[in-house]
Structure formats: C-alpha cells, structure tokens
Design an enzyme around this catalytic site. Structure first.
Site, PDB file in Angstrom:
ATOM      1  N   GLY A  44       1.888  -1.371  -9.775  1.00 55.55           N
ATOM      2  CA  GLY A  44       1.138  -0.450  -8.919  1.00 55.55           C
ATOM      3  C   GLY A  44       0.018   0.295  -9.612  1.00 55.55           C
ATOM      4  N   GLU A  99       0.857   6.357 -14.562  1.00 59.51           N
ATOM      5  CA  GLU A  99       1.737   5.995 -13.444  1.00 59.51           C
ATOM      6  C   GLU A  99       0.963   6.029 -12.140  1.00 59.51           C
ATOM      7  OE1 GLU A  99       4.406   4.991 -12.114  1.00 59.51           O
ATOM      8  OE2 GLU A  99       6.216   5.523 -13.188  1.00 59.51           O
ATOM      9  N   ASP A 100       1.260   5.094 -11.274  1.00 58.35           N
ATOM     10  CA  ASP A 100       0.673   5.119  -9.937  1.00 58.35           C
ATOM     11  C   ASP A 100       1.221   6.274  -9.116  1.00 58.35           C
ATOM     12  OD1 ASP A 100       3.197   4.010  -9.925  1.00 58.35           O
ATOM     13  OD2 ASP A 100       2.651   2.194  -8.831  1.00 58.35           O
ATOM     14  N   ASP A 103       8.031   9.535  -7.807  1.00 61.58           N
ATOM     15  CA  ASP A 103       8.828   9.802  -6.610  1.00 61.58           C
ATOM     16  C   ASP A 103      10.092  10.562  -7.044  1.00 61.58           C
ATOM     17  OD1 ASP A 103       9.760   9.573  -3.999  1.00 61.58           O
ATOM     18  OD2 ASP A 103      10.399   7.515  -4.212  1.00 61.58           O
ATOM     19  N   LYS A 131       5.042  12.861  -5.495  1.00 68.77           N
ATOM     20  CA  LYS A 131       5.836  13.245  -4.315  1.00 68.77           C
ATOM     21  C   LYS A 131       6.925  14.204  -4.780  1.00 68.77           C
ATOM     22  CE  LYS A 131       6.489   8.869  -2.437  1.00 68.77           C
ATOM     23  NZ  LYS A 131       7.192   7.905  -1.572  1.00 68.77           N
ATOM     24  N   PHE A 152       6.127   6.844   2.557  1.00 69.19           N
ATOM     25  CA  PHE A 152       5.974   5.631   1.755  1.00 69.19           C
ATOM     26  C   PHE A 152       4.529   5.182   1.868  1.00 69.19           C
ATOM     27  CE2 PHE A 152       5.971   1.164   0.764  1.00 69.19           C
ATOM     28  CZ  PHE A 152       6.731   1.147  -0.390  1.00 69.19           C
ATOM     29  N   VAL A 153       3.841   5.085   0.710  1.00 68.05           N
ATOM     30  CA  VAL A 153       2.412   4.813   0.745  1.00 68.05           C
ATOM     31  C   VAL A 153       2.079   3.457   0.118  1.00 68.05           C
ATOM     32  CG1 VAL A 153       1.704   7.235   0.795  1.00 68.05           C
ATOM     33  CG2 VAL A 153       2.041   6.106  -1.403  1.00 68.05           C
ATOM     34  N   ASP A 159       2.090  -1.411  -3.258  1.00 65.22           N
ATOM     35  CA  ASP A 159       2.444  -2.454  -2.299  1.00 65.22           C
ATOM     36  C   ASP A 159       3.593  -2.065  -1.386  1.00 65.22           C
ATOM     37  OD1 ASP A 159       4.584  -2.538  -4.242  1.00 65.22           O
ATOM     38  OD2 ASP A 159       5.110  -4.496  -3.427  1.00 65.22           O
ATOM     39  N   ARG A 165      -1.839  -4.187  -1.725  1.00 68.77           N
ATOM     40  CA  ARG A 165      -2.312  -3.638  -3.015  1.00 68.77           C
ATOM     41  C   ARG A 165      -3.832  -3.545  -3.075  1.00 68.77           C
ATOM     42  NH1 ARG A 165       1.948  -3.373  -6.559  1.00 68.77           N
ATOM     43  NH2 ARG A 165       3.524  -4.981  -6.502  1.00 68.77           N
TER      44      ARG A 165
HETATM   45  P1  5GP Z   1      10.657   6.825  -9.034  1.00 72.12           P
HETATM   46  O1  5GP Z   1      11.407   6.231 -10.185  1.00 72.12           O
HETATM   47  O2  5GP Z   1       9.828   8.020  -9.401  1.00 72.12           O
HETATM   48  O3  5GP Z   1      11.564   7.089  -7.862  1.00 72.12           O
HETATM   49  O4  5GP Z   1       9.695   5.719  -8.498  1.00 72.12           O
HETATM   50  C1  5GP Z   1       8.554   5.364  -9.153  1.00 72.12           C
HETATM   51  C2  5GP Z   1       8.093   4.003  -8.723  1.00 72.12           C
HETATM   52  O5  5GP Z   1       8.547   3.690  -7.410  1.00 72.12           O
HETATM   53  C3  5GP Z   1       6.593   3.943  -8.680  1.00 72.12           C
HETATM   54  O6  5GP Z   1       6.048   3.534  -9.909  1.00 72.12           O
HETATM   55  C4  5GP Z   1       6.356   2.935  -7.577  1.00 72.12           C
HETATM   56  O7  5GP Z   1       6.375   1.640  -8.106  1.00 72.12           O
HETATM   57  C5  5GP Z   1       7.540   3.114  -6.650  1.00 72.12           C
HETATM   58  N1  5GP Z   1       7.234   3.995  -5.524  1.00 72.12           N
HETATM   59  C6  5GP Z   1       7.640   5.269  -5.322  1.00 72.12           C
HETATM   60  N2  5GP Z   1       7.168   5.761  -4.178  1.00 72.12           N
HETATM   61  C7  5GP Z   1       6.422   4.781  -3.633  1.00 72.12           C
HETATM   62  C8  5GP Z   1       5.635   4.687  -2.437  1.00 72.12           C
HETATM   63  O8  5GP Z   1       5.502   5.607  -1.615  1.00 72.12           O
HETATM   64  N3  5GP Z   1       4.982   3.508  -2.243  1.00 72.12           N
HETATM   65  C9  5GP Z   1       5.078   2.462  -3.102  1.00 72.12           C
HETATM   66  N4  5GP Z   1       4.408   1.358  -2.794  1.00 72.12           N
HETATM   67  N5  5GP Z   1       5.805   2.507  -4.226  1.00 72.12           N
HETATM   68  C10 5GP Z   1       6.466   3.661  -4.490  1.00 72.12           C
END
Ligand code: 5GP
Length: 191
Positions: A44, A99-100, A103, A131, A152-153, A159, A165
């Site tokens: 991402g 990081e993209d 979450d 987020k 969810f974006v 993606d 993407r």
């Molecule tokens: P975390 O470990 O912080 O829960 O999640 C991080 C990863 O989850 C991000 O690098 C991304 O790949 C994915 N992710 C989290 N939220 C989203 C979202 O809203 N959309 C998408 N496409 N991926 C997300």
C-alpha cells in the site's frame, strides 16, 4: 460479484498538499550529510513512497518490507506475516518507516521492533493516513499526513482485494453483495 460504492475522502490535490507538508516537516528534522533511509511498507505504501521521496529534496536510500495483517477482507487478522524482508542493512542508518495507513497499530509496532533489532542510528515513522479511533497497540507516529475516520479506504496505493490501488484519490469503500441483476448507484465511480 460484489458492488462497491466509493466516497472520496481526499482528492489528489489534498494528498499532494499533505505530502508536501510532510516532506517539509521531515526535512527540518534531518541533516543532509547522510542519506535518510526510507523503508516503505508494501504494497500500500508504494505511491506514497514515490511521491514523498521526490518531495523530500534530501539524499535518500530506499528499501521495502512487506509485513501484513490483512487478508482479502476489510479486517485486520492481528497476525503479522513477513512476506518480503529488508534487502539492505539498517545498522547506523537514520531510518524512516513509511506507512500507508495505521489502523490498529499492530503492523507498525511489529515493524518498529523488527527494524530496531537491526540497530539503526535513529528510527522514526511517517504515515499518510491515521485511523486513531481503531488503535489497539500504542504506536509512536512521528509524522502524520491525515487523520481519517474509521472507514475502510482505497486508492493512492491502497487496495481492496488488490483492486483500486491506481486511483489518484483516497475513497471510503462500502462493499455489499450485488443483488441478482441489480446495479448499485455510483458503482466504480467516486462520488
Ligand atoms: P494495522 O496493523 O495498523 O491494523 O493495519 C495496518 C495495515 O492494514 C496497513 O498497512 C494496510 O495495509 C491495512 N489497512 C488498514 N486500514 C486499511 C484501510 O482502511 N484500507 C486498506 N486498503 N488497508 C488498510
């Protein structure tokens, strides 16, 4: 086949402004004598890295890591898998993890430990999207592009099931099963 409705949260112009602002903040914190080592999280982060690296106007080196907690659905599994390891050593480098989106924070926390074990000189984090309402693991974020709600974006590298993407904007995606023969308003189009 599922139908997906997009709601644009960030336009391409807004994203470009955010990337410029982040680049200026980061540039202020680093000297130009040693390259800043950008470690981007696949997949991402690919567009964000490309834009940020060019906006920084600093000497940089670049590596990728693929650690993911997401499958083909919209919920974090909470289990981190390393699918592509670092190619370059991080020892004695100034590392910026790119990081993209953050979450729950689980992926970034895991990555910070992973990179820290390689003994970088310094280690900071930048995320285009944050987020915070979903945070489960307390994770330090040094630079944040945009704080977004719990949606969810997709787009700008992100993606859903490997689609979307390429979109130049970031949109919230609502996916629901398509009723037989039915068409969902706004299907595939930003609203
Ligand atoms: P975390 O470990 O912080 O829960 O999640 C991080 C990863 O989850 C991000 O690098 C991304 O790949 C994915 N992710 C989290 N939220 C989203 C979202 O809203 N959309 C998408 N496409 N991926 C997300």
């Amino acid at each position: 086949m599922d139908a997906a409705t997009q709601t644009v949260l960030l336009t391409a112009n807004q994203i470009a402004g955010g990337v410029s602002r982040l680049a200026a903040e980061i540039r202020r914190d680093y000297a130009e004598d040693a390259p800043l080592h950008l470690v981007a999280v696949l997949t991402g982060g690919w567009i964000f890295l490309a834009d940020l690296a060019r906006a920084l106007a600093l000497p940089v080196t670049i590596d990728f890591v693929d650690a993911s907690s997401y499958g083909a659905n919209q919920h974090s599994s909470g289990i981190i898998r390393l699918r592509h390891a670092l190619r370059l050593p991080v020892q004695n480098r100034d590392v910026l993890l790119v990081e993209d989106i953050v979450d729950t924070g689980a992926t970034l926390a895991w990555l910070l430990n992973h990179v820290r074990a390689g003994r970088p000189r310094s280690l900071r984090t930048v995320a285009l999207l944050d987020k915070p309402s979903r945070r489960a693991v307390d994770t330090p974020l040094d630079y944040v592009g945009f704080t977004i709600p719990d949606r969810f974006v997709v787009g700008y590298g992100l993606d859903h099931d490997e689609q979307f993407r390429h979109l130049p904007y970031v949109a919230a995606l609502d996916v629901r099963p398509r009723s037989a023969g039915g068409q969902t308003p706004g299907d595939g189009q930003p609203s």
